[in-house]
Motif scaffolding. Structure first.
Motif, mmCIF file in Angstrom:
data_model
loop_
_atom_site.group_PDB
_atom_site.id
_atom_site.type_symbol
_atom_site.label_atom_id
_atom_site.label_comp_id
_atom_site.label_asym_id
_atom_site.label_seq_id
_atom_site.Cartn_x
_atom_site.Cartn_y
_atom_site.Cartn_z
ATOM 1 N N GLY A 22 -6.820 2.341 13.945
ATOM 2 C CA GLY A 22 -7.591 3.024 14.965
ATOM 3 C C GLY A 22 -6.766 4.063 15.688
ATOM 4 N N ALA A 23 -7.462 5.028 16.256
ATOM 5 C CA ALA A 23 -6.814 6.047 17.084
ATOM 6 C C ALA A 23 -7.884 6.761 17.898
ATOM 7 N N TYR A 24 -7.522 7.130 19.101
ATOM 8 C CA TYR A 24 -8.388 7.931 19.972
ATOM 9 C C TYR A 24 -9.806 7.372 20.058
ATOM 10 N N GLY A 59 -7.143 1.125 1.369
ATOM 11 C CA GLY A 59 -7.134 -0.331 1.175
ATOM 12 C C GLY A 59 -6.434 -1.069 2.301
ATOM 13 N N ALA A 60 -5.434 -0.450 2.896
ATOM 14 C CA ALA A 60 -4.713 -1.126 3.982
ATOM 15 C C ALA A 60 -5.421 -0.931 5.325
ATOM 16 N N ALA A 61 -6.280 0.080 5.412
ATOM 17 C CA ALA A 61 -6.866 0.413 6.721
ATOM 18 C C ALA A 61 -7.647 -0.748 7.363
ATOM 19 N N TYR A 76 -8.982 -5.825 17.733
ATOM 20 C CA TYR A 76 -8.006 -4.791 18.061
ATOM 21 C C TYR A 76 -6.767 -4.945 17.170
ATOM 22 N N ARG A 77 -6.536 -4.000 16.284
ATOM 23 C CA ARG A 77 -5.428 -4.006 15.309
ATOM 24 C C ARG A 77 -5.364 -5.326 14.539
ATOM 25 N N SER A 78 -6.529 -5.889 14.255
ATOM 26 C CA SER A 78 -6.526 -7.142 13.507
ATOM 27 C C SER A 78 -7.816 -7.289 12.715
ATOM 28 N N GLY A 112 0.853 -1.187 0.000
ATOM 29 C CA GLY A 112 0.000 0.000 0.000
ATOM 30 C C GLY A 112 0.888 1.235 0.000
ATOM 31 N N GLY A 113 0.738 2.067 1.023
ATOM 32 C CA GLY A 113 1.553 3.280 1.116
ATOM 33 C C GLY A 113 2.896 3.053 1.800
ATOM 34 N N GLY A 114 3.139 1.841 2.287
ATOM 35 C CA GLY A 114 4.428 1.524 2.909
ATOM 36 C C GLY A 114 4.616 2.116 4.298
ATOM 37 N N SER A 115 3.521 2.418 4.990
ATOM 38 C CA SER A 115 3.690 2.996 6.333
ATOM 39 C C SER A 115 3.614 1.943 7.427
ATOM 40 N N ASN A 116 3.445 0.687 7.021
ATOM 41 C CA ASN A 116 3.445 -0.381 8.027
ATOM 42 C C ASN A 116 4.229 -1.582 7.517
ATOM 43 N N LEU A 117 5.255 -1.287 6.735
ATOM 44 C CA LEU A 117 6.108 -2.339 6.176
ATOM 45 C C LEU A 117 7.538 -2.135 6.664
ATOM 46 N N PRO A 149 3.788 -3.983 12.533
ATOM 47 C CA PRO A 149 3.883 -3.914 11.070
ATOM 48 C C PRO A 149 4.184 -5.263 10.442
ATOM 49 N N ARG A 150 4.056 -5.311 9.131
ATOM 50 C CA ARG A 150 4.417 -6.507 8.370
ATOM 51 C C ARG A 150 5.935 -6.497 8.181
ATOM 52 N N ILE A 151 6.566 -7.602 8.601
ATOM 53 C CA ILE A 151 8.027 -7.696 8.487
ATOM 54 C C ILE A 151 8.336 -8.481 7.216
ATOM 55 N N ILE A 168 -3.378 9.744 10.133
ATOM 56 C CA ILE A 168 -2.815 8.384 10.081
ATOM 57 C C ILE A 168 -2.373 8.152 8.635
ATOM 58 N N PRO A 169 -1.108 7.765 8.443
ATOM 59 C CA PRO A 169 -0.653 7.566 7.068
ATOM 60 C C PRO A 169 -1.220 6.290 6.454
ATOM 61 N N GLY A 170 -1.013 6.135 5.157
ATOM 62 C CA GLY A 170 -1.389 4.897 4.496
ATOM 63 C C GLY A 170 -2.636 5.037 3.655
HETATM 64 C C1 LIG Z 1 3.835 8.002 11.924
HETATM 65 C C2 LIG Z 1 2.867 6.844 11.854
HETATM 66 C C3 LIG Z 1 1.736 6.834 12.665
HETATM 67 C C4 LIG Z 1 0.820 5.773 12.622
HETATM 68 N N1 LIG Z 1 -0.277 5.815 13.423
HETATM 69 C C5 LIG Z 1 -1.177 4.803 13.399
HETATM 70 C C6 LIG Z 1 -2.345 4.850 14.228
HETATM 71 O O1 LIG Z 1 -2.585 5.797 14.961
HETATM 72 N N2 LIG Z 1 -3.192 3.792 14.172
HETATM 73 C C7 LIG Z 1 -2.990 2.729 13.349
HETATM 74 O O2 LIG Z 1 -3.821 1.795 13.345
HETATM 75 N N3 LIG Z 1 -1.899 2.662 12.540
HETATM 76 C C8 LIG Z 1 -0.998 3.670 12.546
HETATM 77 N N4 LIG Z 1 0.118 3.613 11.746
HETATM 78 C C9 LIG Z 1 0.340 2.432 10.894
HETATM 79 C C10 LIG Z 1 -0.135 2.605 9.425
HETATM 80 O O3 LIG Z 1 -0.498 3.923 9.157
HETATM 81 C C11 LIG Z 1 -1.341 1.713 9.117
HETATM 82 O O4 LIG Z 1 -1.037 0.375 9.368
HETATM 83 C C12 LIG Z 1 -1.804 1.843 7.662
HETATM 84 O O5 LIG Z 1 -3.058 1.229 7.509
HETATM 85 C C13 LIG Z 1 -0.833 1.238 6.651
HETATM 86 O O6 LIG Z 1 -1.273 1.629 5.366
HETATM 87 P P1 LIG Z 1 -0.336 1.496 4.091
HETATM 88 O O7 LIG Z 1 -1.172 1.810 2.909
HETATM 89 O O8 LIG Z 1 0.883 2.298 4.264
HETATM 90 O O9 LIG Z 1 -0.030 -0.074 4.085
HETATM 91 P P2 LIG Z 1 1.368 -0.809 3.874
HETATM 92 O O10 LIG Z 1 2.288 -0.394 4.951
HETATM 93 O O11 LIG Z 1 1.846 -0.691 2.502
HETATM 94 O O12 LIG Z 1 0.903 -2.322 4.150
HETATM 95 C C14 LIG Z 1 0.498 -2.728 5.443
HETATM 96 C C15 LIG Z 1 -0.162 -4.106 5.342
HETATM 97 O O13 LIG Z 1 -1.374 -3.999 4.622
HETATM 98 C C16 LIG Z 1 -1.340 -4.855 3.459
HETATM 99 N N5 LIG Z 1 -2.040 -4.115 2.400
HETATM 100 C C17 LIG Z 1 -1.761 -2.881 1.920
HETATM 101 N N6 LIG Z 1 -2.656 -2.544 0.973
HETATM 102 C C18 LIG Z 1 -3.505 -3.604 0.844
HETATM 103 C C19 LIG Z 1 -4.623 -3.884 0.021
HETATM 104 N N7 LIG Z 1 -5.081 -3.014 -0.901
HETATM 105 N N8 LIG Z 1 -5.221 -5.096 0.153
HETATM 106 C C20 LIG Z 1 -4.804 -6.013 1.048
HETATM 107 N N9 LIG Z 1 -3.739 -5.800 1.852
HETATM 108 C C21 LIG Z 1 -3.109 -4.617 1.757
HETATM 109 C C22 LIG Z 1 0.141 -5.102 3.176
HETATM 110 O O14 LIG Z 1 0.328 -6.317 2.489
HETATM 111 C C23 LIG Z 1 0.701 -5.130 4.587
HETATM 112 O O15 LIG Z 1 0.467 -6.404 5.160
HETATM 113 C C24 LIG Z 1 1.045 4.673 11.757
HETATM 114 C C25 LIG Z 1 2.193 4.674 10.922
HETATM 115 C C26 LIG Z 1 3.081 5.752 10.964
HETATM 116 C C27 LIG Z 1 4.286 5.752 10.053
#
Ligand SMILES: Cc1cc2nc3c(=O)[nH]c(=O)nc-3n(C[C@H](O)[C@H](O)[C@H](O)COP(=O)(O)OP(=O)(O)OC[C@H]3O[C@@H](n4cnc5c(N)ncnc54)[C@H](O)[C@@H]3O)c2cc1C
Length: 370
Positions: free
Chosen positions: A143-145, A135-137, A178-180, A66-71, A361-363, A130-132
């Protein structure tokens, strides 16, 4: 936000494209490249009946990005990848009190939060900043607050890579926790293409949400400065308060250093009995009972701080001095250097408290339980 009941116009001249040897952007800013990436520019069902797309998605080695914020790229190369770039959003139903919006997976979650808040729709404002992608949400039920995306989900449309077909899953079928979610547990099975959300056009009960001390204080301050009652705050004004709070606490994910993925570890859940043992030994340990009494949530940040890691820096990586749950990349580190820090933090908590932290995050490139 389009006000038609379907995407307005075609997504673009082609429904998808291939990219070769491309950098994979990630907020941790670790080096990462994809050898070959399928970029979905449209999410219409017909795109998924294309044999070339079907074949690529059937391969379990293809990573969804996705946006790479949880990789976390411990290994710098992902061989094969797929990403949904399509990012249209539209409104499908509008009643006096509610509105339903459908959003393609590639849209930024923060962008959607702001767009809906500008419309005056309640429901996503606590997820501001929240970044990302959208589709990844649902994957980790962001979640937050006190708000989780799963509470607003009507359905999630996703390509089932196991069965080779597009499916529409109700919120119940997504099994949010919760986060799942089902998507996080069934790793590699789903490519989320669209998400439908239900938002409120009327001020909901309990508005504005203020259960978190930082938010309650900021709301009181906002009300005093503006000479208004807290109840009169709009979704957009609320989102701005959340944005300010988050920007004070968390690294800037849009640009610059240090890199991070936000919270690195999940808050661990232990049995009620284990929680009582821990409380006897560490009376100050924060503990939160889960609904239904089937466990007690501990604060991973507190455990890391007590284990002596808050604010520690080692070479190019470290633990944030503001927020012990946030691990930082200061620049120049390899994925392995970062992962080694994460393991040492995890091992220190295990040695001190006998509690094993799990990465949120996903490792990529290594077994996360190693
Ligand atoms: C500064 C910061 C603050 C954050 N705060 C919060 C917060 O308050 N709460 C919170 O919950 N998270 C938070 N996060 C984590 C992150 O923002 C979330 O996990 C977000 O949903 C990741 O989105 P992404 O598009 O970057 O996904 P990626 O990092 O690219 O991928 C994350 C996971 O989702 C999967 N994925 C991505 N896109 C899809 C798709 N279209 N279909 C199926 N699977 C997919 C990937 O395979 C991977 O397993 C934070 C991250 C940062 C860097």
């Amino acid at each position: 936000m389009s006000r038609t009941d379907r995407p307005s116009g075609p997504a673009g001249p082609v429904p998808y494209e291939w990219r070769e040897d491309v950098p994979v952007e990630n907020t941790l800013r670790l080096p990462a490249r994809a050898g070959r990436e399928l970029v979905m520019l449209d999410t219409a069902p017909s795109v998924f009946s294309d044999p070339e797309v079907g074949q690529w998605l059937a391969d379990p080695a293809v990573q969804v990005i996705g946006g790479g914020s949880n990789l976390v790229f411990v290994a710098p190369v992902v061989g094969r990848a797929v990403r949904v770039a399509a990012s249209r959003s539209w409104m499908t139903a509008k009643a006096v009190s509610a509105v339903k919006v459908v959003v393609e997976a590639g849209k930024g979650l923060d962008e959607l939060v702001r767009e809906t808040a500008v419309e005056g729709w309640y429901g996503l404002e606590a997820l501001a900043e929240i970044p990302g992608t959208v589709g990844a949400a649902p994957v980790q039920n962001v979640g937050a607050y006190g708000t989780e995306i799963g509470e607003r989900v009507v359905w999630v449309e996703a390509y089932d890579r196991l069965e080779g077909r597009l499916r529409r899953l109700s919120a119940e079928e997504c099994a949010f926790g919760y986060r799942s979610s089902r998507f996080k547990r069934e790793t590699g099975r789903w490519l989320i293409t669209r998400v439908a959300l239900s938002l409120s056009r009327e001020r909901p009960d309990g508005w504005p949400p203020a259960t978190y001390p930082g938010v309650a204080d900021a709301l009181a301050d906002w009300a005093a400065r503006n000479g208004r009652e807290p109840e009169s705050i709009t979704p957009l004004e609320y989102a701005e308060i959340i944005t300010r709070i988050r920007r004070r606490k968390l690294p800037d994910w849009r640009r610059g250093w240090p890199g991070s993925v936000g919270s690195f570890f999940q808050n661990p859940v232990v049995s009620v009995q284990r929680a009582a043992e821990l409380r006897r030994r560490w009376p100050a340990m924060p503990q939160f009972e889960l609904c239904g009494g089937d466990g007690v949530k501990l604060s991973a940040g507190w455990l890391i701080e007590q284990a002596g890691w808050k604010g520690q820096r080692e070479g190019n990586v470290g633990v944030s001095p503001e927020h012990a749950l946030v691990l930082l990349h200061h620049g120049g580190a390899s994925g392995e250097e970062f992962w080694s820090l994460a393991r040492r933090v995890r091992d220190a908590v295990a040695a001190t408290f006998g509690v094993t932290l799990q990465a949120e995050p996903r490792i990529i490139g290594v077994d996360a339980t190693e």
